[in-house]
Design a protein around this motif. Structure first.
Motif, PDB file in Angstrom:
ATOM      1  N   HIS A  12       0.822  -1.208   0.000  1.00  0.00           N
ATOM      2  CA  HIS A  12       0.000   0.000   0.000  1.00  0.00           C
ATOM      3  C   HIS A  12       0.859   1.261   0.000  1.00  0.00           C
ATOM      4  CE1 HIS A  12      -3.679  -2.234   0.396  1.00  0.00           C
ATOM      5  NE2 HIS A  12      -3.250  -2.853   1.483  1.00  0.00           N
ATOM      6  N   ASP A  13       2.093   1.143   0.458  1.00  0.00           N
ATOM      7  CA  ASP A  13       3.000   2.288   0.483  1.00  0.00           C
ATOM      8  C   ASP A  13       3.515   2.556  -0.926  1.00  0.00           C
ATOM      9  OD1 ASP A  13       4.919   4.183   0.856  1.00  0.00           O
ATOM     10  OD2 ASP A  13       6.101   3.060   2.317  1.00  0.00           O
ATOM     11  N   PRO A  14       3.111   3.689  -1.541  1.00  0.00           N
ATOM     12  CA  PRO A  14       3.536   3.960  -2.928  1.00  0.00           C
ATOM     13  C   PRO A  14       5.027   4.196  -3.069  1.00  0.00           C
ATOM     14  CG  PRO A  14       2.440   5.877  -1.987  1.00  0.00           C
ATOM     15  CD  PRO A  14       2.267   4.762  -1.004  1.00  0.00           C
ATOM     16  N   MET A  15       5.717   4.396  -1.944  1.00  0.00           N
ATOM     17  CA  MET A  15       7.165   4.598  -2.020  1.00  0.00           C
ATOM     18  C   MET A  15       7.911   3.281  -2.206  1.00  0.00           C
ATOM     19  SD  MET A  15       7.941   7.879  -1.502  1.00  0.00           S
ATOM     20  CE  MET A  15       9.460   8.045  -0.572  1.00  0.00           C
ATOM     21  N   ARG A  16       7.205   2.162  -2.043  1.00  0.00           N
ATOM     22  CA  ARG A  16       7.884   0.870  -2.093  1.00  0.00           C
ATOM     23  C   ARG A  16       7.443   0.023  -3.285  1.00  0.00           C
ATOM     24  NH1 ARG A  16       6.714  -1.746   3.489  1.00  0.00           N
ATOM     25  NH2 ARG A  16       8.016  -3.392   2.613  1.00  0.00           N
TER      26      ARG A  16
ATOM     27  N   ASN B 205      -4.611  14.590  -2.153  1.00  0.00           N
ATOM     28  CA  ASN B 205      -4.667  15.264  -0.861  1.00  0.00           C
ATOM     29  C   ASN B 205      -4.113  14.399   0.261  1.00  0.00           C
ATOM     30  OD1 ASN B 205      -5.927  17.604  -1.903  1.00  0.00           O
ATOM     31  ND2 ASN B 205      -7.928  16.598  -1.841  1.00  0.00           N
ATOM     32  N   ARG B 206      -3.640  13.195  -0.071  1.00  0.00           N
ATOM     33  CA  ARG B 206      -3.172  12.277   0.960  1.00  0.00           C
ATOM     34  C   ARG B 206      -1.697  12.467   1.284  1.00  0.00           C
ATOM     35  NH1 ARG B 206      -5.060   6.670  -1.578  1.00  0.00           N
ATOM     36  NH2 ARG B 206      -4.280   7.760  -3.432  1.00  0.00           N
ATOM     37  N   SER B 207      -1.052  13.372   0.580  1.00  0.00           N
ATOM     38  CA  SER B 207       0.368  13.642   0.818  1.00  0.00           C
ATOM     39  C   SER B 207       1.189  12.364   0.740  1.00  0.00           C
ATOM     40  CB  SER B 207       0.561  14.296   2.190  1.00  0.00           C
ATOM     41  OG  SER B 207       1.911  14.628   2.378  1.00  0.00           O
ATOM     42  N   GLU B 208       1.288  11.822  -0.464  1.00  0.00           N
ATOM     43  CA  GLU B 208       2.067  10.611  -0.682  1.00  0.00           C
ATOM     44  C   GLU B 208       3.217  10.909  -1.634  1.00  0.00           C
ATOM     45  OE1 GLU B 208      -0.862   7.981  -2.260  1.00  0.00           O
ATOM     46  OE2 GLU B 208      -1.406   7.176  -0.293  1.00  0.00           O
ATOM     47  N   GLY B 209       4.329  10.233  -1.411  1.00  0.00           N
ATOM     48  CA  GLY B 209       5.442  10.366  -2.328  1.00  0.00           C
ATOM     49  C   GLY B 209       5.272   9.428  -3.504  1.00  0.00           C
ATOM     50  N   GLN B 210       5.727   9.866  -4.659  1.00  0.00           N
ATOM     51  CA  GLN B 210       5.682   9.044  -5.871  1.00  0.00           C
ATOM     52  C   GLN B 210       7.099   8.913  -6.416  1.00  0.00           C
ATOM     53  OE1 GLN B 210       3.917  10.837  -9.317  1.00  0.00           O
ATOM     54  NE2 GLN B 210       3.641   8.897 -10.387  1.00  0.00           N
ATOM     55  N   ILE B 211       7.565   7.682  -6.556  1.00  0.00           N
ATOM     56  CA  ILE B 211       8.905   7.443  -7.086  1.00  0.00           C
ATOM     57  C   ILE B 211       8.860   7.482  -8.611  1.00  0.00           C
ATOM     58  CG2 ILE B 211      10.755   5.752  -7.288  1.00  0.00           C
ATOM     59  CD1 ILE B 211      10.298   4.911  -4.506  1.00  0.00           C
TER      60      ILE B 211
END
Length: 374
Positions: free
Chosen positions: A74-78, A114-120
């Protein structure tokens, strides 16, 4: 099979893998990091493209298509991204990626949600090439934003001013280069024309060592530049609107390509938004002169607004620091603090406390002015 024969076969397989993958950046350190996966019978390969939960991976056995379900948390950074070194099953229908190796660098931006997620955007990158078109007016603030993300990624930034042939006056071109150099301390600024070939050989020499990611807005000439480096029309090129110098997205996915002269290039879609993602050190490197001046301020927590003994404001006064630079610095620092505060409770409390202090000071100053005017 004897242990000696098994050892010889393993050595032969490693040699074959190194020979096939070295054009994509495989080295002894990656081989060591992959050793435990090799013991499980998995194949090493580099991710050259990701789309809809699947990816294309170049391996010693050729280009494979694999599912990323096992390594898509679920973590978009991974999630698996272009540039990753992956451990993939040697066979299967569907075939799965089982893991990816720890990243040396990662280019990350904040998503537009609006969820403040990082995108690699890309992984294991050595050079971040920021393409800026000279067909439109320079936006130094946007360049500084790209540079902050590039420095934060761990890659070495490089600003390429594309379509340099549209500025035939050498003096005028030199002024544009100087303007960008002022906004990019410690970064090489290279004017390039894919149409005439000027600057292309210099850029090709730079990217021949390691992996480079090509970044910029739509219409910046990234695909044309990629074709010039590849020596072939691999990337489709679309027309640019005359009215504003913008174009449609030519590249819609991130693609990793081996360059004929050595090195690897990751081409990316045009980026409309480049939100910061926990890029404090990157911002500091972009505005290195302001960070250095800050150390000379009378107060260690100087906000560079109206404090006595502020070395930054003194530099503004004597003209050694452009006010535009300070405003851009403030903007990016504020934005980065907001992003980090969404996931950092301690920082949120600090921001609220600072806001309460400033509000109280503002009310006190207002009351004093009213009292003095009576």
């Amino acid at each position: 099979m004897s242990s000696s024969s098994a050892s010889q076969q393993s050595s032969s397989q490693q040699s074959s893998t190194a020979h096939a993958l070295s054009p994509y950046g495989w080295d002894d350190d990656w081989a060591a990091a992959f050793a435990s996966y090799a013991d499980q019978g998995l194949l090493p390969g580099r991710v050259v493209r990701v789309d809809r939960g699947q990816c294309d991976i170049v391996t010693a056995a050729g280009l494979l298509r694999a599912d990323t379900a096992f390594v898509t948390p679920h973590d978009p950074m991974r999630v698996v991204c272009t540039g990753d070194w992956a451990a993939v099953e040697p066979a299967g229908d569907p075939r799965f990626v089982r893991a990816y190796l720890p990243r040396r660098t990662a280019f990350v931006r904040n998503t537009s949600s609006n969820r403040s997620e990082g995108q690699i955007l890309a992984a294991n990158v050595d050079h971040a090439i920021i393409a800026v078109s000279l067909a439109a007016e320079l936006d130094l603030g946007r360049i500084e934003r790209f540079l902050a993300l590039a420095w934060e990624s761990g890659a070495q930034p490089l600003v390429v001013l594309t379509k340099a042939d549209l500025v035939p006056d050498p003096v005028g071109l030199s002024y544009l280069v100087q303007d960008v150099e002022t906004a990019a301390p410690g970064v090489q600024v290279l004017p390039v024309s894919s149409a005439t070939g000027d600057g292309v050989e210099v850029l090709r020499a730079i990217v021949s060592g390691g992996t480079s990611v090509l970044l910029g807005q739509s219409g910046a000439g990234k695909s044309t530049l990629a074709n010039a480096l590849l020596g072939a029309d691999v990337m489709e090129v679309q027309a640019i609107r005359d009215v504003d110098g913008k174009g449609r997205h030519t590249t819609t996915t991130r693609n990793l390509l081996a360059l004929p002269g050595g090195g690897v290039l990751i081409d990316t879609p045009g980026l409309r938004g480049v939100g910061l993602w926990d890029a404090e050190s990157g911002v500091g490197q972009v505005f290195a002169e302001i960070e250095e001046l800050s150390g000379q301020c009378r107060f260690h927590d100087c906000a560079h607004e109206a404090e006595p003994g502020c070395a930054v404001l003194a530099a503004i006064e004597d003209g050694s620091l452009a006010e535009r630079r300070l405003e851009s610095y403030r903007k990016l620092i504020r934005e980065n603090r907001r992003i980090v505060a969404k996931t950092d409770a301690r920082l949120r409390n600090e921001i609220r406390r600072d806001w309460r202090v400033k509000s109280a000071e503002g009310r006190a100053n207002y009351a004093a002015k009213r009292g003095g005017g009576r």
